[in-house]
Design a protein around this motif. Structure first.
Motif, PDB file in Angstrom:
ATOM      1  N   PHE A  84      38.741 -40.589  20.146  1.00  0.00           N
ATOM      2  CA  PHE A  84      39.319 -41.474  21.232  1.00  0.00           C
ATOM      3  C   PHE A  84      38.360 -42.170  22.077  1.00  0.00           C
ATOM      4  O   PHE A  84      38.628 -42.961  22.839  1.00  0.00           O
ATOM      5  CB  PHE A  84      40.313 -40.808  21.963  1.00  0.00           C
ATOM      6  CG  PHE A  84      41.694 -40.523  21.256  1.00  0.00           C
ATOM      7  CD1 PHE A  84      42.461 -41.589  20.906  1.00  0.00           C
ATOM      8  CD2 PHE A  84      42.060 -39.219  20.657  1.00  0.00           C
ATOM      9  CE1 PHE A  84      43.683 -41.407  20.191  1.00  0.00           C
ATOM     10  CE2 PHE A  84      42.968 -39.113  19.890  1.00  0.00           C
ATOM     11  CZ  PHE A  84      43.902 -40.092  19.745  1.00  0.00           C
ATOM     12  N   ALA A  85      37.024 -41.503  21.990  1.00  0.00           N
ATOM     13  CA  ALA A  85      36.059 -42.049  23.055  1.00  0.00           C
ATOM     14  C   ALA A  85      35.729 -43.813  22.753  1.00  0.00           C
ATOM     15  O   ALA A  85      36.156 -44.315  21.748  1.00  0.00           O
ATOM     16  CB  ALA A  85      34.657 -41.647  22.624  1.00  0.00           C
ATOM     17  N   GLY A 116      44.632 -48.410  21.188  1.00  0.00           N
ATOM     18  CA  GLY A 116      43.891 -49.549  20.646  1.00  0.00           C
ATOM     19  C   GLY A 116      44.607 -50.576  20.154  1.00  0.00           C
ATOM     20  O   GLY A 116      45.826 -50.511  20.072  1.00  0.00           O
ATOM     21  N   THR A 117      44.071 -51.734  19.845  1.00  0.00           N
ATOM     22  CA  THR A 117      44.853 -52.878  19.512  1.00  0.00           C
ATOM     23  C   THR A 117      45.441 -52.832  18.262  1.00  0.00           C
ATOM     24  O   THR A 117      45.019 -52.267  17.113  1.00  0.00           O
ATOM     25  CB  THR A 117      43.710 -54.250  19.290  1.00  0.00           C
ATOM     26  OG1 THR A 117      42.953 -54.261  20.479  1.00  0.00           O
ATOM     27  CG2 THR A 117      44.515 -55.348  19.013  1.00  0.00           C
ATOM     28  N   ILE A 122      44.485 -45.026  17.284  1.00  0.00           N
ATOM     29  CA  ILE A 122      45.097 -43.786  17.109  1.00  0.00           C
ATOM     30  C   ILE A 122      45.392 -43.764  15.771  1.00  0.00           C
ATOM     31  O   ILE A 122      45.580 -42.417  15.078  1.00  0.00           O
ATOM     32  CB  ILE A 122      46.421 -43.636  18.267  1.00  0.00           C
ATOM     33  CG1 ILE A 122      47.040 -42.345  17.977  1.00  0.00           C
ATOM     34  CG2 ILE A 122      47.569 -44.539  17.850  1.00  0.00           C
ATOM     35  CD1 ILE A 122      48.043 -41.994  19.224  1.00  0.00           C
ATOM     36  N   THR A 123      45.590 -44.546  15.049  1.00  0.00           N
ATOM     37  CA  THR A 123      45.928 -44.424  13.641  1.00  0.00           C
ATOM     38  C   THR A 123      44.429 -43.912  12.979  1.00  0.00           C
ATOM     39  O   THR A 123      44.689 -43.275  12.160  1.00  0.00           O
ATOM     40  CB  THR A 123      46.078 -45.763  12.921  1.00  0.00           C
ATOM     41  OG1 THR A 123      47.403 -46.424  13.603  1.00  0.00           O
ATOM     42  CG2 THR A 123      46.338 -45.852  11.489  1.00  0.00           C
ATOM     43  N   ASP A 136      48.311 -32.623  11.288  1.00  0.00           N
ATOM     44  CA  ASP A 136      49.459 -33.673  10.421  1.00  0.00           C
ATOM     45  C   ASP A 136      49.588 -34.820  11.356  1.00  0.00           C
ATOM     46  O   ASP A 136      50.070 -35.748  10.998  1.00  0.00           O
ATOM     47  CB  ASP A 136      50.612 -32.824  10.269  1.00  0.00           C
ATOM     48  CG  ASP A 136      50.408 -31.670   9.416  1.00  0.00           C
ATOM     49  OD1 ASP A 136      50.055 -31.852   7.983  1.00  0.00           O
ATOM     50  OD2 ASP A 136      50.959 -30.693   9.711  1.00  0.00           O
ATOM     51  N   ASP A 137      49.472 -34.606  12.787  1.00  0.00           N
ATOM     52  CA  ASP A 137      49.746 -35.827  13.661  1.00  0.00           C
ATOM     53  C   ASP A 137      49.044 -35.353  14.939  1.00  0.00           C
ATOM     54  O   ASP A 137      48.505 -34.337  15.315  1.00  0.00           O
ATOM     55  CB  ASP A 137      51.385 -35.725  13.846  1.00  0.00           C
ATOM     56  CG  ASP A 137      51.869 -36.991  14.787  1.00  0.00           C
ATOM     57  OD1 ASP A 137      51.082 -37.983  14.805  1.00  0.00           O
ATOM     58  OD2 ASP A 137      52.999 -36.963  15.423  1.00  0.00           O
ATOM     59  N   ILE A 138      49.026 -36.719  15.839  1.00  0.00           N
ATOM     60  CA  ILE A 138      48.275 -36.614  17.135  1.00  0.00           C
ATOM     61  C   ILE A 138      49.142 -37.235  17.895  1.00  0.00           C
ATOM     62  O   ILE A 138      49.734 -38.495  17.511  1.00  0.00           O
ATOM     63  CB  ILE A 138      46.873 -37.289  17.157  1.00  0.00           C
ATOM     64  CG1 ILE A 138      46.016 -36.639  16.216  1.00  0.00           C
ATOM     65  CG2 ILE A 138      46.582 -37.463  18.532  1.00  0.00           C
ATOM     66  CD1 ILE A 138      44.509 -37.398  16.033  1.00  0.00           C
ATOM     67  N   GLN A 139      49.747 -36.672  19.245  1.00  0.00           N
ATOM     68  CA  GLN A 139      50.464 -37.166  20.217  1.00  0.00           C
ATOM     69  C   GLN A 139      49.754 -37.331  21.478  1.00  0.00           C
ATOM     70  O   GLN A 139      49.111 -36.324  21.949  1.00  0.00           O
ATOM     71  CB  GLN A 139      51.768 -36.401  20.462  1.00  0.00           C
ATOM     72  CG  GLN A 139      52.490 -36.085  19.107  1.00  0.00           C
ATOM     73  CD  GLN A 139      53.443 -37.550  18.660  1.00  0.00           C
ATOM     74  OE1 GLN A 139      53.900 -38.233  19.615  1.00  0.00           O
ATOM     75  NE2 GLN A 139      53.276 -37.988  17.386  1.00  0.00           N
TER      76      GLN A 139
END
Length: 141
Positions: A84-85, A116-117, A122-123, A136-139
Motif C-alpha cells: 500500500f506504500a 487507488g484509481t 487494493i486489487t 484470501d482477502d484484504i480489508q
C-alpha cells in the motif's frame, strides 16, 4: 512459497533486473500490459528507484508501461503494508478463521491512495498477498 510467472512477466523481470541491477521477485501485468507491479528484493527499493527516480523511469521507457514498485518482506504483515506504500499504514492484522484475511488500518486521508484509481492498488495488493502468503482477502479498516 513459490510464485509462478508467465512468459511476459519473466521478460519484464529480466528487463527490470538488467536496467536496475536489482532482483525482482514478482511481476503483475495488468490487462493490456500498460501497467506493471514489480516486487523488489528486500533492501533494493532505493537502487531500483535511483537518484531522482531516474532508474525506474528508464525502465518504464524501455517497457512502455507505468511501473509500481513494492518491497518484498518475509513477514506477511509487513509485506501487506508494503503493497500500500506510500499510504500510511498504521497496523496490519491477519485473521485465520474460515478464510485468511488481512485487516489493514490506513490513515483516513490515505484511503484513496490505498484503494487507488479504479481500485488498482487494493486489487494488486490482494493478488500479491494471495500469491506470496496465501491470504484470501484484504480489508481496509
Amino acid at each position: 512459497m513459490g510464485v509462478t510467472l508467465d512468459d511476459a512477466a519473466r521478460r519484464f523481470l529480466a528487463a527490470f533486473e538488467e536496467v536496475t541491477g536489482v532482483d525482482g521477485r514478482d511481476c503483475l501485468v495488468t490487462e493490456g500490459g500498460d501497467r506493471l507491479v514489480i516486487v523488489v528484493e528486500t533492501g533494493g527499493m532505493s537502487d531500483a528507484i535511483g537518484p531522482g527516480g531516474r532508474t525506474v523511469k528508464r525502465f518504464e521507457e524501455r517497457v512502455d508501461a507505468q511501473v509500481r514498485l513494492v518491497e518484498d518482506a518475509d513477514d506477511p504483515e509487513e509485506f501487506v503494508a508494503n503493497t500500500f506504500a506510500p499510504a500510511a499504514v498504521y497496523n496490519v492484522t491477519i485473521s485465520e478463521n474460515t478464510d485468511v484475511v488481512a485487516y489493514v488500518e490506513v490513515a483516513e486521508g490515505d484511503r484513496g491512495i490505498a484503494i487507488g484509481t479504479n481500485g488498482r492498488t487494493i486489487t494488486a495488493a490482494r493478488r500479491l498477498a494471495a500469491r506470496h502468503f496465501d491470504i484470501d482477502d484484504i480489508q481496509l479498516t
